[in-house]
Design a protein around this motif. Sequence first.
Motif, PDB file in Angstrom:
ATOM      1  N   ARG A 134      14.941   5.575  39.811  1.00 41.23           N
ATOM      2  CA  ARG A 134      13.790   4.779  40.215  1.00 41.23           C
ATOM      3  C   ARG A 134      13.557   3.657  39.201  1.00 41.23           C
ATOM      4  NH1 ARG A 134       8.588   7.934  40.948  1.00 41.23           N
ATOM      5  NH2 ARG A 134       7.966   5.845  41.624  1.00 41.23           N
ATOM      6  N   SER A 135      13.092   2.518  39.701  1.00 40.94           N
ATOM      7  CA  SER A 135      12.807   1.362  38.860  1.00 40.94           C
ATOM      8  C   SER A 135      11.785   0.496  39.571  1.00 40.94           C
ATOM      9  CB  SER A 135      14.086   0.555  38.589  1.00 40.94           C
ATOM     10  OG  SER A 135      13.783  -0.706  38.021  1.00 40.94           O
ATOM     11  N   ALA A 136      10.903  -0.113  38.797  1.00 41.88           N
ATOM     12  CA  ALA A 136       9.921  -1.028  39.386  1.00 41.88           C
ATOM     13  C   ALA A 136      10.593  -2.223  40.041  1.00 41.88           C
ATOM     14  CB  ALA A 136       8.940  -1.490  38.311  1.00 41.88           C
ATOM     15  N   ARG A 137      11.837  -2.500  39.667  1.00 46.18           N
ATOM     16  CA  ARG A 137      12.569  -3.629  40.239  1.00 46.18           C
ATOM     17  C   ARG A 137      13.228  -3.283  41.569  1.00 46.18           C
ATOM     18  NH1 ARG A 137      13.988  -3.553  34.871  1.00 46.18           N
ATOM     19  NH2 ARG A 137      16.027  -2.640  35.373  1.00 46.18           N
ATOM     20  N   ARG A 138      13.196  -2.003  41.956  1.00 45.37           N
ATOM     21  CA  ARG A 138      13.875  -1.573  43.170  1.00 45.37           C
ATOM     22  C   ARG A 138      12.856  -1.173  44.237  1.00 45.37           C
ATOM     23  NH1 ARG A 138      18.648   2.218  40.497  1.00 45.37           N
ATOM     24  NH2 ARG A 138      20.004   0.480  39.878  1.00 45.37           N
ATOM     25  N   ASP A 173      -4.198  -6.393  57.777  1.00 47.13           N
ATOM     26  CA  ASP A 173      -3.522  -7.095  56.680  1.00 47.13           C
ATOM     27  C   ASP A 173      -2.855  -6.135  55.692  1.00 47.13           C
ATOM     28  OD1 ASP A 173      -4.283  -9.590  57.662  1.00 47.13           O
ATOM     29  OD2 ASP A 173      -6.210  -9.525  56.607  1.00 47.13           O
ATOM     30  N   ASP A 174      -2.951  -4.826  55.944  1.00 50.23           N
ATOM     31  CA  ASP A 174      -2.349  -3.837  55.048  1.00 50.23           C
ATOM     32  C   ASP A 174      -0.858  -3.697  55.333  1.00 50.23           C
ATOM     33  OD1 ASP A 174      -4.787  -3.284  53.872  1.00 50.23           O
ATOM     34  OD2 ASP A 174      -5.254  -1.650  55.273  1.00 50.23           O
ATOM     35  N   PRO A 175      -0.077  -3.282  54.338  1.00 54.04           N
ATOM     36  CA  PRO A 175       1.343  -3.011  54.593  1.00 54.04           C
ATOM     37  C   PRO A 175       1.491  -1.950  55.676  1.00 54.04           C
ATOM     38  CG  PRO A 175       0.898  -3.052  52.234  1.00 54.04           C
ATOM     39  CD  PRO A 175      -0.436  -3.088  52.919  1.00 54.04           C
ATOM     40  N   ALA A 176       2.475  -2.151  56.525  1.00 51.10           N
ATOM     41  CA  ALA A 176       2.663  -1.252  57.669  1.00 51.10           C
ATOM     42  C   ALA A 176       3.367   0.036  57.267  1.00 51.10           C
ATOM     43  CB  ALA A 176       3.464  -1.962  58.754  1.00 51.10           C
ATOM     44  N   SER A 177       3.131   1.071  58.049  1.00 45.74           N
ATOM     45  CA  SER A 177       3.884   2.322  57.950  1.00 45.74           C
ATOM     46  C   SER A 177       4.055   2.871  59.352  1.00 45.74           C
ATOM     47  CB  SER A 177       3.176   3.338  57.048  1.00 45.74           C
ATOM     48  OG  SER A 177       1.875   3.636  57.522  1.00 45.74           O
ATOM     49  N   LEU A 196       8.660   2.249  55.106  1.00 45.06           N
ATOM     50  CA  LEU A 196      10.104   2.054  55.211  1.00 45.06           C
ATOM     51  C   LEU A 196      10.695   1.495  53.930  1.00 45.06           C
ATOM     52  CD1 LEU A 196      12.599   2.193  57.007  1.00 45.06           C
ATOM     53  CD2 LEU A 196      12.018  -0.069  57.873  1.00 45.06           C
ATOM     54  N   ALA A 197      10.058   0.492  53.347  1.00 41.44           N
ATOM     55  CA  ALA A 197      10.511  -0.081  52.082  1.00 41.44           C
ATOM     56  C   ALA A 197       9.390  -0.923  51.503  1.00 41.44           C
ATOM     57  CB  ALA A 197      11.757  -0.943  52.273  1.00 41.44           C
ATOM     58  N   GLY A 198       9.182  -0.805  50.210  1.00 44.62           N
ATOM     59  CA  GLY A 198       8.165  -1.618  49.558  1.00 44.62           C
ATOM     60  C   GLY A 198       8.430  -1.728  48.075  1.00 44.62           C
ATOM     61  N   ARG A 199       8.017  -2.832  47.520  1.00 45.37           N
ATOM     62  CA  ARG A 199       8.133  -3.031  46.069  1.00 45.37           C
ATOM     63  C   ARG A 199       6.806  -3.608  45.563  1.00 45.37           C
ATOM     64  NH1 ARG A 199      11.465  -7.165  45.521  1.00 45.37           N
ATOM     65  NH2 ARG A 199      13.377  -6.033  45.993  1.00 45.37           N
ATOM     66  N   PRO A 200       5.802  -2.755  45.260  1.00 44.36           N
ATOM     67  CA  PRO A 200       5.885  -1.287  45.261  1.00 44.36           C
ATOM     68  C   PRO A 200       5.682  -0.720  46.658  1.00 44.36           C
ATOM     69  CG  PRO A 200       3.702  -1.959  44.564  1.00 44.36           C
ATOM     70  CD  PRO A 200       4.495  -3.241  44.741  1.00 44.36           C
ATOM     71  N   ALA A 201       6.187   0.481  46.868  1.00 44.18           N
ATOM     72  CA  ALA A 201       5.991   1.165  48.142  1.00 44.18           C
ATOM     73  C   ALA A 201       4.590   1.750  48.208  1.00 44.18           C
ATOM     74  CB  ALA A 201       7.030   2.275  48.299  1.00 44.18           C
ATOM     75  N   LEU A 202       4.141   2.025  49.424  1.00 46.76           N
ATOM     76  CA  LEU A 202       2.848   2.675  49.590  1.00 46.76           C
ATOM     77  C   LEU A 202       2.854   4.036  48.904  1.00 46.76           C
ATOM     78  CD1 LEU A 202       2.167   1.884  53.352  1.00 46.76           C
ATOM     79  CD2 LEU A 202       0.934   0.955  51.384  1.00 46.76           C
ATOM     80  N   GLY A 203       1.733   4.373  48.268  1.00 42.42           N
ATOM     81  CA  GLY A 203       1.627   5.648  47.571  1.00 42.42           C
ATOM     82  C   GLY A 203       1.478   6.812  48.535  1.00 42.42           C
ATOM     83  N   LEU A 204       1.789   7.990  48.055  1.00 36.33           N
ATOM     84  CA  LEU A 204       1.749   9.173  48.903  1.00 36.33           C
ATOM     85  C   LEU A 204       0.337   9.509  49.352  1.00 36.33           C
ATOM     86  CD1 LEU A 204       4.375  11.460  47.125  1.00 36.33           C
ATOM     87  CD2 LEU A 204       4.701   9.883  49.026  1.00 36.33           C
ATOM     88  N   GLU A 205      -0.675   9.209  48.535  1.00 37.21           N
ATOM     89  CA  GLU A 205      -2.052   9.492  48.939  1.00 37.21           C
ATOM     90  C   GLU A 205      -2.467   8.581  50.093  1.00 37.21           C
ATOM     91  OE1 GLU A 205      -5.693  11.353  49.138  1.00 37.21           O
ATOM     92  OE2 GLU A 205      -3.804  11.957  48.189  1.00 37.21           O
TER      93      GLU A 205
END
Length: 278
Positions: A134-138, A173-177, A196-205
């Motif tokens: 894992r990396s903040a750049r990925r 306007d929120d990121p989709a899931s 599906l993909a995010g940088r950063p991705a949506l959190g589990l909560e």
Amino acid sequence: MHAELIICGLGPAGRAVAHRALTRGRPVTVIDPHPDRVWTPTYAAWADELPDWLDPAVVAATVDRPTAWALGEHRLERAYQVLDTAALQRSLTIDGAEVIADRVVDLDARAGTVRTASGITRAGRVIDARGLTRSARRAEQTAYGIVVRRDTLDADQPTLFMDWRSDNGAGTDDPASFLYVVPLGPDTMLFEETCLAGRPALGLEVLRRRLEHRLRARGIAVTGAEPVERVRFPVEGGRPGGGRFGAAGGLTHPATGYSVAASLRAADLVVAGGTAWT
């Protein structure tokens, strides 16, 4: 005589290569810090992507025409199979391999050498199947899911490959899931809200709240005591070459994040000295 095959990492990709090499009588060493770690994610694949040699008993459920929702409903004319993760791990036997429970600290596929944290060195043909860190750049894929008993659901509950409908409580306007719903066998189904993909991705909560909102909106009652599945893995960063295989070798599908079927299918080719990439 074949050089010893040294496989670093015992996830599905590494274990598949080790298993297929051993069936051909190849000398194999596998190196992993936790070689007996039990796999917990749910793996699934299009039926036509799985190799012929895979034990049919590892398939937990087959759906002939899964459903996808975008602007409208779509029936996908392609059989989809959900794997029994424990059965898959058991089927990829590595009896006969030398197993080293250690962490690889230096790997040179070109030179064919590996060194571990405890100072063990091995030389041979090296396969790096340690996955992606894992990396903040990925960009990552994240998901939060629960396992629901099928006898509490409507009999016509469909398998949903991706359901992008907007009843999960997210703002416009929120990121989709999306919602992912698959059978895990005759008795249970997995309901999973996925970024599906995010940088950063949506959190589990965030995904947990969206899943609960979506289930309420659809009248699906849950108790809160259901088994939970949490998913987080990089969906970029893999690169062909350098002895890398599986997710590390760029086999992650850019639209779904899947890599297990591609790794299983390419295992024989890699054992024979080929590459999954042209």
